[in-house]
Write a protein that holds these residues in place. Structure first.
Motif, mmCIF file in Angstrom:
data_model
loop_
_atom_site.group_PDB
_atom_site.id
_atom_site.type_symbol
_atom_site.label_atom_id
_atom_site.label_comp_id
_atom_site.label_asym_id
_atom_site.label_seq_id
_atom_site.Cartn_x
_atom_site.Cartn_y
_atom_site.Cartn_z
ATOM 1 N N LEU A 56 51.873 -6.531 24.371
ATOM 2 C CA LEU A 56 51.368 -6.062 23.074
ATOM 3 C C LEU A 56 51.435 -7.144 21.995
ATOM 4 O O LEU A 56 51.070 -6.883 20.842
ATOM 5 C CB LEU A 56 52.173 -4.844 22.608
ATOM 6 C CG LEU A 56 52.116 -3.600 23.506
ATOM 7 C CD1 LEU A 56 52.936 -2.472 22.892
ATOM 8 C CD2 LEU A 56 50.679 -3.153 23.748
ATOM 9 N N LEU A 57 51.878 -8.329 22.353
ATOM 10 C CA LEU A 57 52.038 -9.378 21.346
ATOM 11 C C LEU A 57 50.744 -9.642 20.587
ATOM 12 O O LEU A 57 50.719 -9.687 19.357
ATOM 13 C CB LEU A 57 52.514 -10.684 22.003
ATOM 14 C CG LEU A 57 53.959 -10.757 22.484
ATOM 15 C CD1 LEU A 57 54.202 -12.097 23.169
ATOM 16 C CD2 LEU A 57 54.924 -10.571 21.333
ATOM 17 N N GLY A 68 59.385 -10.265 15.537
ATOM 18 C CA GLY A 68 57.991 -9.832 15.564
ATOM 19 C C GLY A 68 57.081 -10.946 16.046
ATOM 20 O O GLY A 68 57.406 -12.127 15.916
ATOM 21 N N PRO A 69 55.915 -10.611 16.610
ATOM 22 C CA PRO A 69 54.969 -11.621 17.076
ATOM 23 C C PRO A 69 54.467 -12.473 15.916
ATOM 24 O O PRO A 69 54.384 -12.016 14.778
ATOM 25 C CB PRO A 69 53.834 -10.800 17.690
ATOM 26 C CG PRO A 69 54.412 -9.442 17.936
ATOM 27 C CD PRO A 69 55.446 -9.243 16.876
ATOM 28 N N ILE A 97 56.750 -15.642 20.030
ATOM 29 C CA ILE A 97 57.764 -14.614 19.816
ATOM 30 C C ILE A 97 58.606 -15.082 18.631
ATOM 31 O O ILE A 97 59.342 -16.065 18.730
ATOM 32 C CB ILE A 97 58.621 -14.405 21.067
ATOM 33 C CG1 ILE A 97 57.746 -13.860 22.206
ATOM 34 C CG2 ILE A 97 59.783 -13.448 20.786
ATOM 35 C CD1 ILE A 97 58.459 -13.759 23.546
ATOM 36 N N GLY A 98 58.458 -14.416 17.498
ATOM 37 C CA GLY A 98 59.026 -14.917 16.260
ATOM 38 C C GLY A 98 60.303 -14.223 15.825
ATOM 39 O O GLY A 98 60.514 -13.042 16.087
ATOM 40 N N ALA A 99 61.140 -14.999 15.145
ATOM 41 C CA ALA A 99 62.249 -14.453 14.371
ATOM 42 C C ALA A 99 61.896 -14.707 12.912
ATOM 43 O O ALA A 99 61.857 -15.864 12.465
ATOM 44 C CB ALA A 99 63.562 -15.132 14.738
ATOM 45 N N GLU A 123 65.468 -9.306 19.494
ATOM 46 C CA GLU A 123 64.167 -9.926 19.785
ATOM 47 C C GLU A 123 63.042 -8.895 19.672
ATOM 48 O O GLU A 123 63.150 -7.784 20.181
ATOM 49 C CB GLU A 123 64.205 -10.491 21.210
ATOM 50 C CG GLU A 123 62.900 -11.111 21.681
ATOM 51 C CD GLU A 123 62.994 -11.665 23.099
ATOM 52 O OE1 GLU A 123 62.209 -12.550 23.437
ATOM 53 O OE2 GLU A 123 63.881 -11.198 23.859
ATOM 54 N N LEU A 124 61.970 -9.263 18.961
ATOM 55 C CA LEU A 124 60.784 -8.403 18.816
ATOM 56 C C LEU A 124 61.155 -6.991 18.354
ATOM 57 O O LEU A 124 60.572 -5.996 18.784
ATOM 58 C CB LEU A 124 59.994 -8.356 20.127
ATOM 59 C CG LEU A 124 59.301 -9.663 20.525
ATOM 60 C CD1 LEU A 124 58.682 -9.547 21.921
ATOM 61 C CD2 LEU A 124 58.222 -10.048 19.506
#
Length: 261
Positions: free
Chosen positions: A58-59, A89-90, A102-104, A48-49
């Motif tokens: 920090l997103l 990553g955001p 919160i991206g994949a 994750e992230l």
């Protein structure tokens, strides 16, 4: 399993991350890609992230889109090694004006980039992030229907059910799981493999991030629940699993040496 099951090799990248240092973390990702290529990995899953570290505050400063330089570099790596990459990553939210997601990020070997947004948030994340609106995202990656999950998603049994209902043969979860949470959450993942008859891959962090100390112990469970491979601790490594044409899964753990910061 059919005797003509296509061979497949997948891996979890158990990697560390420097807080908010995308450039440094990209180099770590590329090192893991190169190590995975030597194993013949076709799909490589990161935590994750992974590009920013698990740093919810920090997103907003690191929201990415498909044209982000780090994702472009990973697109080239994916093409060079014929390897699908799933990195954290955001991302922009699905609803205008909401907190980032919160991206994949899914980077394909043809240069395409897809995005799954974490559906279920921890309470502590709600100040910084907004949830995705899709119960499941299942994509054909390297010929396998793979359902994506990010950390807290895996604690909701309905999420795994939705992925399986959408056709997932493999449930891939990027996470940051501490020693305290690992026994219960790994048991859930093994249970999904057993209950739904799908393979399950977990990519957890190496070392601390965002004030949490990762348990490491990234793992792969075959359909039915057998643990085929698991990292013994939190050191940087690849946890890989390979399916033969006869449908049998084998796997192992490969250490990854990183350059000093």
């Amino acid at each position: 399993m059919s005797l003509s099951a296509p061979p497949l090799c997948v891996a979890a990248a158990q990697c560390p991350a420097a807080p908010g240092d995308v450039r440094h973390n990209l180099q770590t990702h590329l090192r893991f890609v190169h190590a995975a290529a030597r194993l013949g990995v076709q799909v490589l899953l990161f935590p994750e992230l992974s590009l920013t570290g698990y740093e919810p505050d920090l997103l907003a400063a690191h929201v990415m889109d498909a044209s982000h330089p780090a994702l472009q570099a990973l697109q080239q790596a994916a093409r060079d090694h014929a390897m699908v990459l799933v990195v954290g990553g955001p991302a922009a939210p699905q609803r205008a004006g909401a907190h980032p997601a919160i991206g994949a990020w899914v980077v394909g070997i043809d240069g395409d980039v897809a995005l799954y947004r974490k559906r279920h948030l921890h309470t502590s994340e709600e100040t910084f992030a907004s949830p995705g609106e899709d119960d499941a995202l299942v994509l054909p990656l390297a010929g396998e229907a793979i359902g994506l999950a990010v950390c807290a998603d895996l604690t909701h049994a309905a999420h795994a059910r939705a992925a399986r209902a959408a056709g997932a043969a493999l449930y891939a979860a990027g996470a940051l799981i501490s020693n305290t949470g690992y026994p219960a959450e790994s048991a859930l993942l093994q249970g999904y493999a057993r209950e739904h008859g799908m393979a399950v891959l977990l990519a957890n962090y190496s070392g601390p991030s965002g004030g949490y100390v990762s348990a490491g112990r990234s793992a792969f469970w075959a359909p039915g629940g057998e643990c085929v491979a698991a990292a013994p601790g939190d050191a940087p490594c690849l946890v890989w699993a390979e399916r033969s044409r006869q449908g049998a899964w084998t796997g192992g753990v490969q250490d990854v040496t990183l350059s000093p910061s």
